[in-house]
Design an enzyme around this catalytic site. Structure first.
Site, PDB file in Angstrom:
ATOM      1  N   GLU A  44      -7.593   3.906  -5.490  1.00 45.17           N
ATOM      2  CA  GLU A  44      -8.922   4.543  -5.504  1.00 45.17           C
ATOM      3  C   GLU A  44      -8.975   5.802  -4.640  1.00 45.17           C
ATOM      4  OE1 GLU A  44     -11.801   3.823  -7.146  1.00 45.17           O
ATOM      5  OE2 GLU A  44     -10.685   2.367  -8.318  1.00 45.17           O
ATOM      6  N   GLN A  46      -1.197  16.677   7.708  1.00 46.76           N
ATOM      7  CA  GLN A  46      -0.654  17.311   6.495  1.00 46.76           C
ATOM      8  C   GLN A  46      -1.639  18.350   5.940  1.00 46.76           C
ATOM      9  OE1 GLN A  46       1.501  15.179   3.163  1.00 46.76           O
ATOM     10  NE2 GLN A  46      -0.559  15.155   2.327  1.00 46.76           N
ATOM     11  N   ARG A  72       1.107   2.106   0.452  1.00 42.60           N
ATOM     12  CA  ARG A  72       1.914   1.127   1.199  1.00 42.60           C
ATOM     13  C   ARG A  72       1.201  -0.213   1.374  1.00 42.60           C
ATOM     14  NH1 ARG A  72       5.705   4.447   4.764  1.00 42.60           N
ATOM     15  NH2 ARG A  72       5.406   6.500   3.922  1.00 42.60           N
ATOM     16  N   HIS A 126      -6.627   8.092  -4.224  1.00 41.95           N
ATOM     17  CA  HIS A 126      -6.165   9.228  -5.037  1.00 41.95           C
ATOM     18  C   HIS A 126      -7.246   9.611  -6.058  1.00 41.95           C
ATOM     19  CE1 HIS A 126      -2.108   7.326  -4.064  1.00 41.95           C
ATOM     20  NE2 HIS A 126      -1.971   8.541  -3.599  1.00 41.95           N
ATOM     21  N   LEU A 170      -0.809   4.990  -7.594  1.00 40.54           N
ATOM     22  CA  LEU A 170      -2.170   5.498  -7.410  1.00 40.54           C
ATOM     23  C   LEU A 170      -3.171   4.393  -7.104  1.00 40.54           C
ATOM     24  CD1 LEU A 170      -2.269   8.124 -10.311  1.00 40.54           C
ATOM     25  CD2 LEU A 170      -1.649   8.472  -7.907  1.00 40.54           C
ATOM     26  N   LYS A 212      -6.977  11.535   5.043  1.00 39.56           N
ATOM     27  CA  LYS A 212      -6.134  10.400   5.459  1.00 39.56           C
ATOM     28  C   LYS A 212      -4.873  10.934   6.151  1.00 39.56           C
ATOM     29  CE  LYS A 212      -3.743   6.416   4.928  1.00 39.56           C
ATOM     30  NZ  LYS A 212      -2.474   6.735   4.333  1.00 39.56           N
ATOM     31  N   ASP A 213      -4.326  12.024   5.590  1.00 38.94           N
ATOM     32  CA  ASP A 213      -3.150  12.686   6.176  1.00 38.94           C
ATOM     33  C   ASP A 213      -3.638  14.005   6.771  1.00 38.94           C
ATOM     34  OD1 ASP A 213      -0.855  10.909   5.025  1.00 38.94           O
ATOM     35  OD2 ASP A 213      -2.203  11.278   3.363  1.00 38.94           O
ATOM     36  N   SER A 240      -3.946   3.023   0.904  1.00 38.31           N
ATOM     37  CA  SER A 240      -2.627   3.640   0.948  1.00 38.31           C
ATOM     38  C   SER A 240      -1.736   2.934  -0.053  1.00 38.31           C
ATOM     39  CB  SER A 240      -2.044   3.477   2.356  1.00 38.31           C
ATOM     40  OG  SER A 240      -0.643   3.681   2.322  1.00 38.31           O
TER      41      SER A 240
HETATM   42  P1  AMP Z   1       0.281  10.268  -1.326  1.00 37.03           P
HETATM   43  O1  AMP Z   1       0.477   9.820  -2.730  1.00 37.03           O
HETATM   44  O2  AMP Z   1       0.228   9.153  -0.343  1.00 37.03           O
HETATM   45  O3  AMP Z   1       1.222  11.378  -0.940  1.00 37.03           O
HETATM   46  O4  AMP Z   1      -1.155  10.901  -1.271  1.00 37.03           O
HETATM   47  C1  AMP Z   1      -1.543  11.943  -2.141  1.00 37.03           C
HETATM   48  C2  AMP Z   1      -2.831  12.538  -1.644  1.00 37.03           C
HETATM   49  O5  AMP Z   1      -3.841  11.537  -1.626  1.00 37.03           O
HETATM   50  C3  AMP Z   1      -2.722  13.082  -0.204  1.00 37.03           C
HETATM   51  O6  AMP Z   1      -3.463  14.285  -0.111  1.00 37.03           O
HETATM   52  C4  AMP Z   1      -3.359  11.985   0.606  1.00 37.03           C
HETATM   53  O7  AMP Z   1      -3.923  12.445   1.816  1.00 37.03           O
HETATM   54  C5  AMP Z   1      -4.440  11.509  -0.354  1.00 37.03           C
HETATM   55  N1  AMP Z   1      -4.842  10.146  -0.030  1.00 37.03           N
HETATM   56  C6  AMP Z   1      -4.040   9.057   0.073  1.00 37.03           C
HETATM   57  N2  AMP Z   1      -4.762   7.984   0.450  1.00 37.03           N
HETATM   58  C7  AMP Z   1      -6.035   8.418   0.590  1.00 37.03           C
HETATM   59  C8  AMP Z   1      -7.254   7.780   0.977  1.00 37.03           C
HETATM   60  N3  AMP Z   1      -7.309   6.496   1.301  1.00 37.03           N
HETATM   61  N4  AMP Z   1      -8.383   8.536   1.013  1.00 37.03           N
HETATM   62  C9  AMP Z   1      -8.339   9.863   0.705  1.00 37.03           C
HETATM   63  N5  AMP Z   1      -7.235  10.520   0.347  1.00 37.03           N
HETATM   64  C10 AMP Z   1      -6.094   9.806   0.289  1.00 37.03           C
END
Ligand code: AMP
Length: 280
Positions: free
Chosen positions: A35, A154, A188, A37, A33, A150-151, A186
């Site tokens: 900021e 999705q 990553r 998230h 996680l 961001k996605d 991210s």
């Molecule tokens: P993930 O853990 O990468 O699958 O992301 C979980 C959720 O957090 C997804 O809905 C992503 O789109 C969102 N998310 C990830 N990074 C960001 C970001 N930088 N800004 C806003 N939402 C994000």
């Protein structure tokens, strides 16, 4: 903060709260996680009585075993962060809790939304995402679920998913949270070398310039310009840059005032794949 790893326990606890009239907001994540998230959690807290965050690295959405193995897993730190923002519930199931042995992703008809951009480069990825999110909605039964722009692809696919599955969940899109230099946050990013981290702001900088070119240039001219910028860049490799309509994600051939457009990008910093997008 209550942590569940068993489906039935989560469902009975949360349905009990719902039966008392409380609303549930749900933020699905794959952990590690940051900021970004936490910004989704804050949005969920504003709208709901209770917030549930799931942490689950979903195997069916990875088309590359190496990427799945290397995905950062930082459960202890994640739980500390969630506690610090007053998250109410965390759901952290094992893969066996979510999938039967040899279970494959369900195949959905997303009306072509899954065939564009990420779908071209990540075979079956969105069926994997749809499969796990559908399962989570059945377990958590949230009133509202929060997904990051961001996605963006999705987010559009999840909106489609709930119409296909008729699940009574309101899908809320949340703005992209960025590092100070503009890089989209991210999980990553922590894997980037110092050199790549220093150059990664080029991604956002370039799509912002592409945004400035909007209207005066055609989508094709803007795409060609971005491709040239990356050909000249020493350590970032462009996978795709596409300008597409927000509603159906179809690539734009020209601009029409009746539609909203976005620029989407995927870039490799060595084997680390970074994505970003910006509304035009
Ligand atoms: P993930 O853990 O990468 O699958 O992301 C979980 C959720 O957090 C997804 O809905 C992503 O789109 C969102 N998310 C990830 N990074 C960001 C970001 N930088 N800004 C806003 N939402 C994000």
């Amino acid at each position: 903060m209550k942590v569940f790893s068993v489906k039935e326990l989560a469902t009975s606890h949360l349905t009990n709260l719902k039966s008392k009239g409380f609303t549930i907001g749900f933020v699905p994540t794959m952990g590690a996680l940051h900021e970004g998230h936490l910004s989704l959690i804050k949005d969920a807290q504003k709208d709901n009585d209770f917030v549930v965050v799931s942490i689950f690295v979903n195997p069916t959405q990875f088309n590359n075993e190496g990427d799945l193995d290397k995905y950062p897993r930082t459960l202890e730190e994640d739980l500390k962060k969630l506690k610090s923002v007053d998250c109410d519930f965390v759901f952290t199931p094992s893969a066996d809790e979510m999938y039967n042995k040899n279970e494959k992703a369900e195949v959905f008809n997303f009306n072509g939304l899954d065939k564009e951009m990420e779908g071209k480069f990540r075979d079956n990825h969105f069926n994997g995402v749809g499969t796990i999110v559908k399962k989570f909605f059945e377990i958590i039964r949230p009133n509202n679920a929060y997904f990051g722009e961001k996605d963006f692809q999705q987010l559009q696919i999840i909106k489609k998913l709930v119409t296909i599955t008729k699940q009574p969940v309101n899908i809320v899109g949340c703005p992209i949270d960025r590092e100070q230099d503009g890089l989209a946050r991210s999980s990553r990013n922590v894997r980037l070398t110092e050199e790549h981290r220093n150059s990664a702001h080029f991604i956002y900088k370039t799509i912002c310039k592409a945004k400035e070119m909007f209207i005066d240039f055609s989508p094709n001219e803007i795409e060609k310009w971005v491709e040239k910028e990356f050909r000249n860049h020493s350590n970032l490799v462009l996978e795709y840059f596409t300008i597409a309509k927000e509603n159906d994600l179809k690539p734009a051939k020209s601009f029409d005032n009746n539609y909203k457009y976005r620029a989407f990008i995927a870039v490799f910093a060595d084997e680390i794949r970074l994505i970003d997008n910006v509304a035009l």
